[in-house]
Design a protein around this motif. Structure first.
Motif, PDB file in Angstrom:
ATOM      1  N   HIS A 119      90.744  79.212  73.647  1.00 51.31           N
ATOM      2  CA  HIS A 119      91.423  80.373  74.232  1.00 51.31           C
ATOM      3  C   HIS A 119      90.452  81.508  74.509  1.00 51.31           C
ATOM      4  CE1 HIS A 119      94.847  78.113  72.647  1.00 51.31           C
ATOM      5  NE2 HIS A 119      95.567  78.743  73.538  1.00 51.31           N
ATOM      6  N   LYS A 120      89.297  81.143  75.058  1.00 47.37           N
ATOM      7  CA  LYS A 120      88.319  82.154  75.446  1.00 47.37           C
ATOM      8  C   LYS A 120      88.760  82.903  76.699  1.00 47.37           C
ATOM      9  CE  LYS A 120      84.444  79.434  73.643  1.00 47.37           C
ATOM     10  NZ  LYS A 120      83.215  78.678  73.994  1.00 47.37           N
ATOM     11  N   PHE A 121      89.537  82.219  77.539  1.00 47.34           N
ATOM     12  CA  PHE A 121      89.964  82.811  78.798  1.00 47.34           C
ATOM     13  C   PHE A 121      91.479  82.740  78.937  1.00 47.34           C
ATOM     14  CE2 PHE A 121      85.667  81.200  79.367  1.00 47.34           C
ATOM     15  CZ  PHE A 121      85.020  82.318  79.880  1.00 47.34           C
ATOM     16  N   CYS A 122      92.023  83.690  79.645  1.00 48.03           N
ATOM     17  CA  CYS A 122      93.471  83.766  79.859  1.00 48.03           C
ATOM     18  C   CYS A 122      93.941  82.597  80.715  1.00 48.03           C
ATOM     19  CB  CYS A 122      93.815  85.092  80.533  1.00 48.03           C
ATOM     20  SG  CYS A 122      95.570  85.273  80.933  1.00 48.03           S
ATOM     21  N   GLY A 123      94.959  81.908  80.254  1.00 45.82           N
ATOM     22  CA  GLY A 123      95.502  80.789  81.009  1.00 45.82           C
ATOM     23  C   GLY A 123      96.330  81.233  82.195  1.00 45.82           C
ATOM     24  N   HIS A 124      96.612  82.537  82.305  1.00 45.72           N
ATOM     25  CA  HIS A 124      97.422  83.053  83.413  1.00 45.72           C
ATOM     26  C   HIS A 124      96.563  83.586  84.547  1.00 45.72           C
ATOM     27  CE1 HIS A 124      99.929  86.212  85.447  1.00 45.72           C
ATOM     28  NE2 HIS A 124     100.754  85.186  85.488  1.00 45.72           N
ATOM     29  N   GLU A 135      97.097  91.637  64.754  1.00 42.79           N
ATOM     30  CA  GLU A 135      97.672  90.315  64.551  1.00 42.79           C
ATOM     31  C   GLU A 135      96.628  89.234  64.842  1.00 42.79           C
ATOM     32  OE1 GLU A 135     101.938  89.758  65.915  1.00 42.79           O
ATOM     33  OE2 GLU A 135     101.262  91.322  67.293  1.00 42.79           O
ATOM     34  N   ARG A 136      96.890  88.018  64.320  1.00 36.05           N
ATOM     35  CA  ARG A 136      96.045  86.885  64.678  1.00 36.05           C
ATOM     36  C   ARG A 136      96.491  86.430  66.062  1.00 36.05           C
ATOM     37  NH1 ARG A 136      93.324  84.349  61.050  1.00 36.05           N
ATOM     38  NH2 ARG A 136      94.893  84.628  59.422  1.00 36.05           N
ATOM     39  N   MET A 137      95.904  87.054  67.068  1.00 35.05           N
ATOM     40  CA  MET A 137      96.359  86.861  68.441  1.00 35.05           C
ATOM     41  C   MET A 137      95.202  87.125  69.383  1.00 35.05           C
ATOM     42  SD  MET A 137      99.319  89.077  70.387  1.00 35.05           S
ATOM     43  CE  MET A 137      98.334  90.561  70.514  1.00 35.05           C
ATOM     44  N   MET A 138      95.186  86.383  70.490  1.00 33.58           N
ATOM     45  CA  MET A 138      94.260  86.659  71.575  1.00 33.58           C
ATOM     46  C   MET A 138      95.061  87.306  72.704  1.00 33.58           C
ATOM     47  SD  MET A 138      91.329  85.670  70.470  1.00 33.58           S
ATOM     48  CE  MET A 138      90.238  85.503  71.883  1.00 33.58           C
ATOM     49  N   CYS A 140      94.983  89.188  76.699  1.00 32.24           N
ATOM     50  CA  CYS A 140      94.281  89.404  77.957  1.00 32.24           C
ATOM     51  C   CYS A 140      94.343  90.885  78.311  1.00 32.24           C
ATOM     52  CB  CYS A 140      94.907  88.569  79.078  1.00 32.24           C
ATOM     53  SG  CYS A 140      94.116  88.863  80.692  1.00 32.24           S
ATOM     54  N   PRO A 141      93.196  91.562  78.437  1.00 29.10           N
ATOM     55  CA  PRO A 141      93.223  92.993  78.755  1.00 29.10           C
ATOM     56  C   PRO A 141      93.629  93.279  80.192  1.00 29.10           C
ATOM     57  CG  PRO A 141      90.968  92.197  78.724  1.00 29.10           C
ATOM     58  CD  PRO A 141      91.828  91.047  78.272  1.00 29.10           C
ATOM     59  N   ASP A 142      93.661  92.233  81.020  1.00 30.05           N
ATOM     60  CA  ASP A 142      93.971  92.449  82.435  1.00 30.05           C
ATOM     61  C   ASP A 142      95.466  92.294  82.718  1.00 30.05           C
ATOM     62  OD1 ASP A 142      92.862  92.859  85.191  1.00 30.05           O
ATOM     63  OD2 ASP A 142      93.850  90.934  85.515  1.00 30.05           O
ATOM     64  N   CYS A 143      96.047  91.137  82.327  1.00 32.70           N
ATOM     65  CA  CYS A 143      97.459  90.905  82.662  1.00 32.70           C
ATOM     66  C   CYS A 143      98.385  91.027  81.456  1.00 32.70           C
ATOM     67  CB  CYS A 143      97.639  89.532  83.315  1.00 32.70           C
ATOM     68  SG  CYS A 143      97.448  88.133  82.174  1.00 32.70           S
ATOM     69  N   GLY A 144      97.816  91.161  80.248  1.00 31.44           N
ATOM     70  CA  GLY A 144      98.655  91.336  79.065  1.00 31.44           C
ATOM     71  C   GLY A 144      99.135  90.047  78.426  1.00 31.44           C
ATOM     72  N   GLN A 145      98.723  88.885  78.937  1.00 32.95           N
ATOM     73  CA  GLN A 145      99.117  87.609  78.334  1.00 32.95           C
ATOM     74  C   GLN A 145      98.638  87.550  76.886  1.00 32.95           C
ATOM     75  OE1 GLN A 145     100.874  85.154  79.578  1.00 32.95           O
ATOM     76  NE2 GLN A 145     100.350  83.298  78.475  1.00 32.95           N
ATOM     77  N   THR A 146      99.498  87.035  75.984  1.00 34.14           N
ATOM     78  CA  THR A 146      99.131  86.905  74.572  1.00 34.14           C
ATOM     79  C   THR A 146      99.218  85.450  74.139  1.00 34.14           C
ATOM     80  OG1 THR A 146     101.412  87.346  73.850  1.00 34.14           O
ATOM     81  CG2 THR A 146      99.926  89.229  74.018  1.00 34.14           C
ATOM     82  N   GLU A 147      98.331  85.068  73.217  1.00 34.82           N
ATOM     83  CA  GLU A 147      98.294  83.699  72.710  1.00 34.82           C
ATOM     84  C   GLU A 147      98.184  83.723  71.194  1.00 34.82           C
ATOM     85  OE1 GLU A 147      98.711  80.980  74.366  1.00 34.82           O
ATOM     86  OE2 GLU A 147      98.411  81.585  76.448  1.00 34.82           O
ATOM     87  N   TYR A 148      99.051  82.935  70.538  1.00 36.04           N
ATOM     88  CA  TYR A 148      99.024  82.787  69.088  1.00 36.04           C
ATOM     89  C   TYR A 148      98.589  81.360  68.740  1.00 36.04           C
ATOM     90  CZ  TYR A 148     101.626  87.181  68.788  1.00 36.04           C
ATOM     91  OH  TYR A 148     102.018  88.493  68.878  1.00 36.04           O
ATOM     92  N   PRO A 149      98.090  81.138  67.509  1.00 35.89           N
ATOM     93  CA  PRO A 149      97.674  79.781  67.141  1.00 35.89           C
ATOM     94  C   PRO A 149      98.773  78.755  67.359  1.00 35.89           C
ATOM     95  CG  PRO A 149      96.907  81.337  65.500  1.00 35.89           C
ATOM     96  CD  PRO A 149      97.786  82.116  66.442  1.00 35.89           C
ATOM     97  N   LYS A 150      98.366  77.603  67.868  1.00 41.78           N
ATOM     98  CA  LYS A 150      99.311  76.542  68.205  1.00 41.78           C
ATOM     99  C   LYS A 150      99.672  75.729  66.971  1.00 41.78           C
ATOM    100  CE  LYS A 150      97.960  72.619  69.950  1.00 41.78           C
ATOM    101  NZ  LYS A 150      97.398  71.556  70.820  1.00 41.78           N
ATOM    102  N   ILE A 151     100.957  75.486  66.787  1.00 48.30           N
ATOM    103  CA  ILE A 151     101.429  74.585  65.741  1.00 48.30           C
ATOM    104  C   ILE A 151     102.404  73.615  66.392  1.00 48.30           C
ATOM    105  CG2 ILE A 151     102.594  74.367  63.520  1.00 48.30           C
ATOM    106  CD1 ILE A 151     101.862  77.301  62.995  1.00 48.30           C
ATOM    107  N   SER A 152     102.121  72.317  66.324  1.00 49.17           N
ATOM    108  CA  SER A 152     102.957  71.312  66.973  1.00 49.17           C
ATOM    109  C   SER A 152     103.842  70.620  65.939  1.00 49.17           C
ATOM    110  CB  SER A 152     102.079  70.272  67.678  1.00 49.17           C
ATOM    111  OG  SER A 152     101.257  70.884  68.647  1.00 49.17           O
ATOM    112  N   PRO A 153     105.170  70.671  66.107  1.00 47.92           N
ATOM    113  CA  PRO A 153     106.061  69.971  65.172  1.00 47.92           C
ATOM    114  C   PRO A 153     106.035  68.468  65.400  1.00 47.92           C
ATOM    115  CG  PRO A 153     107.346  70.998  66.921  1.00 47.92           C
ATOM    116  CD  PRO A 153     105.929  71.424  67.127  1.00 47.92           C
TER     117      PRO A 153
END
Length: 279
Positions: A119-124, A135-138, A140-153
């Motif tokens: 998650h070095k770069f914004c996926g949007h 928070e433990r969050m990445m 994007c300073p440009d579009c505001g997209q946020t990413e949290y750690p992935k947990i797959s059930p």
């Protein structure tokens, strides 16, 4: 299981404090971790072992978590990491390395390293992501997209019929021991539906009377595992094997069921529960 580290206490709240000399400094590369390995015993480096790394939070020094009063940090960059007795070796070592509480720290930290690395770069919009300060969050300073750690059930299923347990082996893997039916939950699906679908897809059988057993965070695959026992629906034990997923499957009595010697996984614990007559 590997996360059962009592009397040690794992604190996963995001508390980004400045590191100290004896704080753990973890470094990873794909499928490898830096540690001092001596047989099954190991230890992670500390900041004092790499004095060139500033004891300051930055884009390359990231707070991870705390166990008891020991704080763990991620070093995203280390020049010449293999020195002072530390060497890079497989993250699979955490399955049987000691002490167990450090193995748990290692696999959890590796999951976070992989998430940061992906998650070095914004996926949007494609802009570089930045670390959030609260928070433990990445973000994007440009579009505001946020990413949290992935947990797959995902689910682990112990199918029982006439005092026998259904066990299988994965196809196309170096792992050769028997396991239980397992699979990831799909979009729009309950975990109970996942149990029924995975059993039908992998061995062509219907199940009923699902009983939830226990869950486990399994950082090797960024997964939250949920264990269920279930009964065969009907008396037809004939298996229709999905050969793309499994190499073999069969029914085993309590005496016959091959159990893994290390009880670090939910799968292993569930097999032992069956062998001991507790389910």
């Amino acid at each position: 299981m590997i996360q059962d580290i009592a009397p040690h206490i794992y604190h996963n709240e995001y508390s980004p404090m400045e590191p100290e000399e004896d704080s753990y400094l973890l470094y990873f590369e794909p499928n490898r971790t830096l540690a001092a390995w001596e047989g099954e015993q190991f230890d992670f480096p500390r900041f004092r072992d790499f004095p060139e790394v500033k004891q300051k939070l930055s884009d390359t020094v990231i707070y991870l978590f705390t166990i008891d009063s020991c704080r763990f940090y991620l070093a995203k960059e280390l020049a010449l990491p293999e020195r002072k007795g530390f060497r890079l070796d497989s993250t699979r070592n955490f399955r049987d390395a000691a002490p167990q509480w450090l193995s748990f720290a290692g696999i959890t930290a590796y999951q976070l390293w992989h998430w940061y690395d992906c998650h070095k770069f914004c996926g949007h919009c494609g802009c570089p992501m930045v670390h959030d300060g609260k928070e433990r969050m990445m973000r994007c300073p440009d579009c505001g997209q946020t990413e949290y750690p992935k947990i797959s059930p995902a689910v682990i299923v112990g199918v029982i019929h006439k005092d026998k347990l259904l066990m299988s082996k994965y196809a196309g893997r170096t792992i050769t021991h028997y396991a239980l039916i397992a699979g990831f939950t799909e979009i729009g699906e309950t975990v109970e539906e996942t149990v029924k679908r995975e059993v039908m897809e992998e061995v062509g059988l219907k199940v009923k009377n699902l009983r939830y057993y226990k869950s486990q965070p399994w950082s090797f695959s960024e997964t939250l595992l949920m264990g269920f026992f279930a009964e065969l629906d009907g008396d037809d034990e004939d298996i229709t094997l999905d050969t793309e997923e499994l190499s073999t499957a069969g029914w085993f009595t309590r005496e016959e069921a091959p159990a893994q010697p290390l009880n670090i996984s939910l799968t292993s614990e569930m097999i032992w529960q069956f062998k001991k007559g507790l389910v």
